[in-house]
Each structure stands twice: as C-alpha cells, then as structure tokens.
Design an enzyme around this catalytic site. Structure first.
Site, PDB file in Angstrom:
ATOM      1  N   LEU A  25      77.414 -55.815  19.265  1.00  0.00           N
ATOM      2  CA  LEU A  25      77.135 -56.023  20.686  1.00  0.00           C
ATOM      3  C   LEU A  25      77.460 -54.809  21.533  1.00  0.00           C
ATOM      4  O   LEU A  25      76.747 -54.502  22.482  1.00  0.00           O
ATOM      5  CB  LEU A  25      77.929 -57.232  21.206  1.00  0.00           C
ATOM      6  N   ASP A  71      91.054 -53.452  36.511  1.00  0.00           N
ATOM      7  CA  ASP A  71      89.845 -52.864  35.921  1.00  0.00           C
ATOM      8  C   ASP A  71      88.599 -53.640  36.327  1.00  0.00           C
ATOM      9  O   ASP A  71      87.685 -53.828  35.525  1.00  0.00           O
ATOM     10  CB  ASP A  71      89.969 -52.817  34.397  1.00  0.00           C
TER      11      ASP A  71
END
Length: 476
Positions: free
Chosen positions: A99, A219
C-alpha cells in the site's frame, strides 16, 4: 482447519510478490515529517532459519471495542481459536499488495488465510534492524498510543506481532487512501465549503479524543488522514505523539444569545408583525479535557504545518495541534498551505515572520471559515483558539454552526470526485451504496408489486363473494 505445524514463522517468505497492481496510498508529495526515517526496507529477506517459533510473539487485543459486530474482530477470534497457542502469527496472514511506505516501515494490505469471508487489514511492517534507537522508541510510542485508542475516527490495533527483527502492527485498512491524494483529484486541488466542514468536524472530534487522553498528535496533515470505505476519516501515524497529564473539567458556561420574536402591532387599523430582538442568558454545561500543561522541546512534524513556537525551539504544548488544524482548513479550501515558500527554510521563516494570511475566495461560508482560520493561526499560543479549553471553543465557532456533535458519526459523507463509498446493510456485512437511479427503480418495482397484490386480493375477494352468493342462491 489450518495445520499450525505447516506454516512456520521461520518459513514465512517476506519477499512480497503479487499479480495485482502495486498501488500506493502514500502521497507522492515531498512533504515529510522532520523526524521521518530514511528507511528503505526491501522486504526481500527471509526470517533467519535459526529463529524458533517461541521467539515469535503476538499480543492480540483482548478487549472488545465499540464496533461490536465488526467483521475484523470476528476474523481475529476465529483465527486465534484455531491457533494451537491461541495467538496470531504471521503465518496466519496472506499479503495481497503493497500500500505504501510510512515514517517507520512499509504497509501491506492483507487478510487472514482460510477465512470464509476475507476481511482486509493493513499490516504495518517495521524492520527494527535498520532503525536507530530513537526511531525504535518512536515505534514503541506508536504501538502504545494505538493500544489506547477506541474511537470511530482513529485506528484499532487488532494485534501486534513481533517476529525476529520485525515488528508488525495490524490495523484498519482504508481503501479510499489519504485525503491528500483525494485533494489532488479535485479542481484546483481544493474542496467546496460543505466537504471541508465535514472533514474538519471529524478531524476536530478525533483531536479532541486524543487530547482527552493527554496525547499531543504533532503530525496533522492531509497525508495522515485516511478515508475509510464508508467515507469517514481515520487519523494515522502516531510515532511523533507525546503524552502528558490531563485533568478533565466539567464547567457551566454562561453566555448571552440574541434572539428575535414576532410582535403584532396595530397601525392605522391594520395588523402588522414586527420583529423584536432581545437578549437572553443561557447556562451550558461543558466537558473539557485539554492537556494545558503539556510541554516538549522536540522539533518534529511537517515543515508547512509547524507552529511558530515549535519552529523557534522554545518548547511547545497541545497548541501545536490547533495551529496545524488551522493550516489543514486552509489547505482544503485553497489547495496549498498559507506560509509555503520556495524552500523549506523560506517556509519556516514565513511561519515565524508573516502575520497576514491571504484569503481570496468569496463563496458562501468563507467569512466564517476565514474568521476561524485567523483565530487558529495566532502566533501566541496563549491567545490561540483551542489552547485554553480545547475543542469545545472551536466547536462553538460559527463555521460549525448547526452540527449536532453527538451525532457526528451519522452524518452522510460528501459526494466528491474520487471518493467511493460503501454503506453497511447490516452488522458485519458491507454492500455498495444504492445509486439514486437504482433507488428510484427499486421503489417503482416495490409499489408495482404491492399494487399487483392489492388488485389480486380484490379480484379474489370479488370472486369469493360471487361464489358465496351463487352458493346461497342455489341453496335458497
């Protein structure tokens, strides 16, 4: 039933090959976290043959999360029941495709072997041998944070598997990829106000939950916001988080609200209705759990999303998440971040020195959006919206007016380009959403069927009555 003696962890081939197209859901953007690893995990190694099954450990979650009928947990329970030691091992999984690559390792789509209804998982594989001691501490931080989470907009850690020098984290798979990739499919890389409000509201609730646990995210960016199969969001990548003490509070808040009511007056024999404005005081009880004492001097995050206090290196707290939330809103609306420069250094200088943020769009709702962003992008964290009482202050802003926050999970995801949604027909099973055209046809077919049955019953009743009178007539 799987023979546990056949698929040994020591024989697991970690060289991943697949006939499927290698599709990555990690954005190709050059933006990366400052603490990002230079990891180039080849995944072409085999576990050492000297490794014995006893060195492979698994710690599958034992608590049942709020998604009671989640097919993921059903698959996990079935696999652990059939396992000889009641644990999950790498041999139980089949890798489907790669992925993408995260801050610490690579992520694979996988499902459990011999499962009658294969359910997709995301397996984050981290090679500890190529990481520094600091990076390994980030791995442990992420694993610890994931083990604490139980929220619809955050991932579930289904299992942690340690085999040889690999650490594997089994979490939710999001087939719609990340929000950054979705933005790149839109005209001018931006979204209209309504979808922006939808995604922002869900991210806000996720941040509120993290802060209630004393977790500062650090983040936030579109690349770390994944889209589930039903169109709702899921935050990812928790290796840059830090934990702090938090004291939940429950306070009553007084505020004045201006209302208007019609009042009838008679003028010149006519009856007119006029509006009379009046103020009323309301008392609202609010729950808040913001880690106001959180403090760190680590310089981590993505440069375009860094708060001024973080860039200055003077220490920071949970306010960096609310600054990043303002940058996130701006990027969804404009397709770029407000302080972006030609280089990373110029971007950081702009964050510290530039006071004005440019707003150009004038569509409906932009006035409220502009006001919210300006209050979030205040350089002094003591005056920044959200830093005092957390998400509660932001939820009350006019930009989110009309949202019923307790029902946020039930709001329908927006219809936007590149977003393929699926809806749950019933617990444990997922089916594709019915299109309006097909929905109209189904209603027509149903009404036609009911009308046919109604006519059939009427005809049968008339025939029955005729037979009855015919019989009675004969009898008479």
């Amino acid at each position: 039933m799987e023979d546990d003696g056949y698929y040994l962890d020591t024989d697991l081939d970690l060289s991943f090959t697949s006939t499927a197209t290698d599709r990555t859901f990690t954005s190709s953007s050059a933006r990366s976290s400052l603490a990002r690893s230079s990891l180039t995990l080849s995944f072409n190694d085999r576990l050492s043959t000297a490794t014995t099954p006893s060195t492979t450990t698994s710690s599958a979650a034992t608590t049942l999360h709020h998604r009671r009928y989640d097919p993921h947990w059903t698959s996990i329970r079935a696999a652990t029941t059939l396992s000889s030691d009641g644990r999950l091992h790498l041999r139980h999984f089949k890798l489907v495709r790669h992925l993408g690559t995260g801050n610490l390792g690579r992520v694979f789509l996988c499902h459990l072997r011999d499962c009658p209804n294969p359910t997709g998982f995301a397996l984050k594989v981290i090679d500890r041998d190529v990481l520094t001691a600091k990076k390994i501490s980030h791995v442990e931080t992420e694993a610890e944070i994931l083990s604490l989470l139980d929220h619809p907009f955050l991932p579930t850690l289904y299992a942690r598997i340690d085999a040889s020098h690999y650490t594997c984290l089994l979490i939710d798979y999001c087939p719609n990829g990340d929000l950054h990739s979705l933005l790149r499919k839109q005209p001018n890389n931006r979204l209209p106000i309504s979808p922006v409000r939808f995604f922002a509201a869900e991210v806000l609730v996720a941040l509120e939950y993290l802060h209630a646990l004393g977790i500062v995210y650090r983040d936030l960016k579109p690349e770390n916001i994944l889209i589930r199969e039903d169109g709702h969001i899921m935050l990812s990548d928790f290796d840059l988080c830090f934990k702090a003490d938090v004291v939940p509070t429950f306070r009553s808040r007084r505020f004045r609200r201006t209302s208007s009511s019609p009042r009838k007056t008679r003028r010149g024999g006519g009856c007119f209705s006029t509006e009379v404005e009046y103020e009323r005081e309301e008392i609202v009880a609010e729950f808040a759990a913001e880690p106001v004492t959180a403090f760190s001097k680590s310089c981590v995050g993505t440069h375009e999303y860094l708060a001024p206090e973080l860039v200055a290196g003077n220490g920071h707290g949970s306010g960096v998440d609310w600054w990043a939330f303002g940058i996130f809103l701006y990027e969804m609306l404009y397709g770029t971040t407000p302080f972006k420069g030609g280089t990373k250094e110029q971007t950081l200088r702009n964050i510290v020195s530039n006071d004005d943020v440019a707003f150009t769009l004038e569509e409906e709702g932009m006035v409220e959006a502009k006001d919210l962003i300006e209050k979030l992008l205040v350089k002094d964290p003591r005056k920044r919206l959200g830093c005092a009482r957390g998400a509660q202050d932001i939820k009350r802003h006019e930009f989110f007016e009309g949202i019923k926050w307790p029902l946020i999970r039930n709001y329908k995801p927006p219809e936007i380009r590149g977003l393929v949604k699926k809806t749950k027909a019933h617990a444990g099973h997922v089916t594709a959403a019915v299109t309006p055209r097909r929905n109209k046809w189904l209603w027509w077919a149903l009404s036609h069927l009911l009308r046919s049955k109604s006519l059939s019953k009427s005809s049968s009743k008339i025939q029955s009555n005729n037979n009855y009178y015919h019989y009675v007539g004969k009898k008479l």
